[in-house]
Design a protein around this motif. Structure first.
Motif, PDB file in Angstrom:
ATOM      1  N   TYR A   7       0.788  -1.224   0.000  1.00  0.00           N
ATOM      2  CA  TYR A   7       0.000   0.000   0.000  1.00  0.00           C
ATOM      3  C   TYR A   7       0.827   1.284   0.000  1.00  0.00           C
ATOM      4  N   CYS A   8       2.117   1.185   0.314  1.00  0.00           N
ATOM      5  CA  CYS A   8       2.916   2.409   0.419  1.00  0.00           C
ATOM      6  C   CYS A   8       3.896   2.599  -0.728  1.00  0.00           C
ATOM      7  N   GLU A   9       4.337   1.508  -1.353  1.00  0.00           N
ATOM      8  CA  GLU A   9       5.294   1.630  -2.447  1.00  0.00           C
ATOM      9  C   GLU A   9       4.580   1.959  -3.758  1.00  0.00           C
ATOM     10  N   THR A 200       3.294  16.731   6.716  1.00  0.00           N
ATOM     11  CA  THR A 200       4.031  16.493   5.471  1.00  0.00           C
ATOM     12  C   THR A 200       4.455  15.035   5.390  1.00  0.00           C
ATOM     13  N   PRO A 201       4.245  14.368   4.255  1.00  0.00           N
ATOM     14  CA  PRO A 201       4.683  12.976   4.120  1.00  0.00           C
ATOM     15  C   PRO A 201       6.191  12.840   4.285  1.00  0.00           C
ATOM     16  N   CYS A 202       6.617  11.647   4.632  1.00  0.00           N
ATOM     17  CA  CYS A 202       8.036  11.376   4.797  1.00  0.00           C
ATOM     18  C   CYS A 202       8.728  11.357   3.434  1.00  0.00           C
ATOM     19  N   PRO A 203      10.062  11.378   3.388  1.00  0.00           N
ATOM     20  CA  PRO A 203      10.778  11.401   2.106  1.00  0.00           C
ATOM     21  C   PRO A 203      10.407  10.251   1.170  1.00  0.00           C
ATOM     22  N   ARG A 204      10.236   9.040   1.715  1.00  0.00           N
ATOM     23  CA  ARG A 204       9.874   7.901   0.869  1.00  0.00           C
ATOM     24  C   ARG A 204       8.514   8.127   0.217  1.00  0.00           C
ATOM     25  N   CYS A 205       7.535   8.581   1.002  1.00  0.00           N
ATOM     26  CA  CYS A 205       6.187   8.792   0.478  1.00  0.00           C
ATOM     27  C   CYS A 205       6.148   9.958  -0.505  1.00  0.00           C
ATOM     28  N   LEU A 206       6.923  10.991  -0.243  1.00  0.00           N
ATOM     29  CA  LEU A 206       6.987  12.115  -1.184  1.00  0.00           C
ATOM     30  C   LEU A 206       7.521  11.651  -2.533  1.00  0.00           C
ATOM     31  N   GLN A 207       8.510  10.776  -2.503  1.00  0.00           N
ATOM     32  CA  GLN A 207       9.084  10.243  -3.741  1.00  0.00           C
ATOM     33  C   GLN A 207       8.061   9.393  -4.496  1.00  0.00           C
ATOM     34  N   ALA A 211       6.398  10.278  -8.153  1.00  0.00           N
ATOM     35  CA  ALA A 211       6.473   9.334  -9.269  1.00  0.00           C
ATOM     36  C   ALA A 211       5.090   9.040  -9.824  1.00  0.00           C
ATOM     37  N   GLY A 212       4.082   8.972  -8.936  1.00  0.00           N
ATOM     38  CA  GLY A 212       2.710   8.711  -9.365  1.00  0.00           C
ATOM     39  C   GLY A 212       2.158   9.841 -10.225  1.00  0.00           C
ATOM     40  N   LYS A 213       2.491  11.084  -9.844  1.00  0.00           N
ATOM     41  CA  LYS A 213       2.036  12.241 -10.627  1.00  0.00           C
ATOM     42  C   LYS A 213       2.714  12.280 -11.985  1.00  0.00           C
ATOM     43  N   GLY A 214       3.975  11.868 -12.000  1.00  0.00           N
ATOM     44  CA  GLY A 214       4.714  11.900 -13.257  1.00  0.00           C
ATOM     45  C   GLY A 214       4.254  10.864 -14.258  1.00  0.00           C
ATOM     46  N   SER A 215       3.625   9.773 -13.770  1.00  0.00           N
ATOM     47  CA  SER A 215       3.182   8.714 -14.670  1.00  0.00           C
ATOM     48  C   SER A 215       1.773   8.912 -15.178  1.00  0.00           C
TER      49      SER A 215
END
Length: 216
Positions: A7-9, A200-207, A211-215
């Motif tokens: 659910y997080c990756e 604010t989301p953590c660095p992993r979640c921000l990444q 990536a989701g927005k870019g796809s």
């Protein structure tokens, strides 16, 4: 462990895909195992598996055929060793939320340390396999106690017996586990205490979100 990866990756992240692969393989083995005694249930489950391309059914596609790639020397011992350390950690916090803590694992250089390095290459990580097993927000793997360790720190000591190659390689290793309340904020997305701010989301979640927005 599974829910965090699923659910997080990111959807196509190797960590998430590998988790799906393991679940798919486990389901296939379980269904084929009980097929001889529960044939109708096994056939119904098999027909509803969405990714199966076989239309012949569970009884026409052979018996269990697990790939030899699943049997990797040292992996079982690494997981069992990590689970032993996790039990030490969870026992030291008396039923409290494990995500509110960071874990420091200290192992002298040797085979056990090398096995743990296979689960966490970095010294400190919040996304490694070792940290997922520990169920903490962050895990640090060291070969000696940190110099800043307080004299009254609750240090849990334990040992683990490594048995490889059918007993040809046998080594008793000791470890220390230290649990400390983590100083970071709770991430609103993954619920781990790895964010700089609770809003604010953590660095992993921000990444992952970027990536989701870019796809799209």
């Amino acid at each position: 462990l599974l829910s965090c990866r699923l659910y997080c990756e990111e959807a196509k992240d190797p960590k998430r895909r590998s988790c799906q692969t393991v679940l798919a393989e486990a389901l296939d083995v379980v269904v084929r195992s009980f097929a001889p005694i529960l044939p109708h249930l096994a056939e119904e489950v098999f027909q509803y598996i969405p990714y199966k391309k076989d239309s012949e059914g569970v009884f026409r596609t052979g018996w269990i055929n697990a790939s030899s790639a699943w049997k990797k020397p040292g992996i079982e011992e690494a997981i069992e060793g990590a689970c032993a350390m996790r039990d030490s950690f969870l026992g030291s916090i008396s039923g409290k939320n494990a995500l509110e803590y960071e874990v420091i694992i200290v192992i002298e250089p040797g085979l056990l340390f090398e096995l743990m390095e296979a689960l966490q290459a970095e010294e400190t990580s919040s996304v490694s396999q070792l940290n997922e097993i520990m169920m903490a927000s962050q895990t640090t793997l060291l070969s000696e106690l940190p110099k800043e360790t307080p004299s009254d720190a609750n240090i849990i000591k334990g040992t683990f017996l490594i048995n490889l190659e059918g007993g040809d390689i046998c080594e008793q290793s000791s470890y220390k586990v230290i649990a400390r309340p983590i100083a970071k904020a709770k991430c609103p997305r993954c619920r781990r205490y790895t964010a700089e701010s609770s809003s604010t989301p953590c660095p992993r979640c921000l990444q992952v979100l970027a990536a989701g927005k870019g796809s799209t």
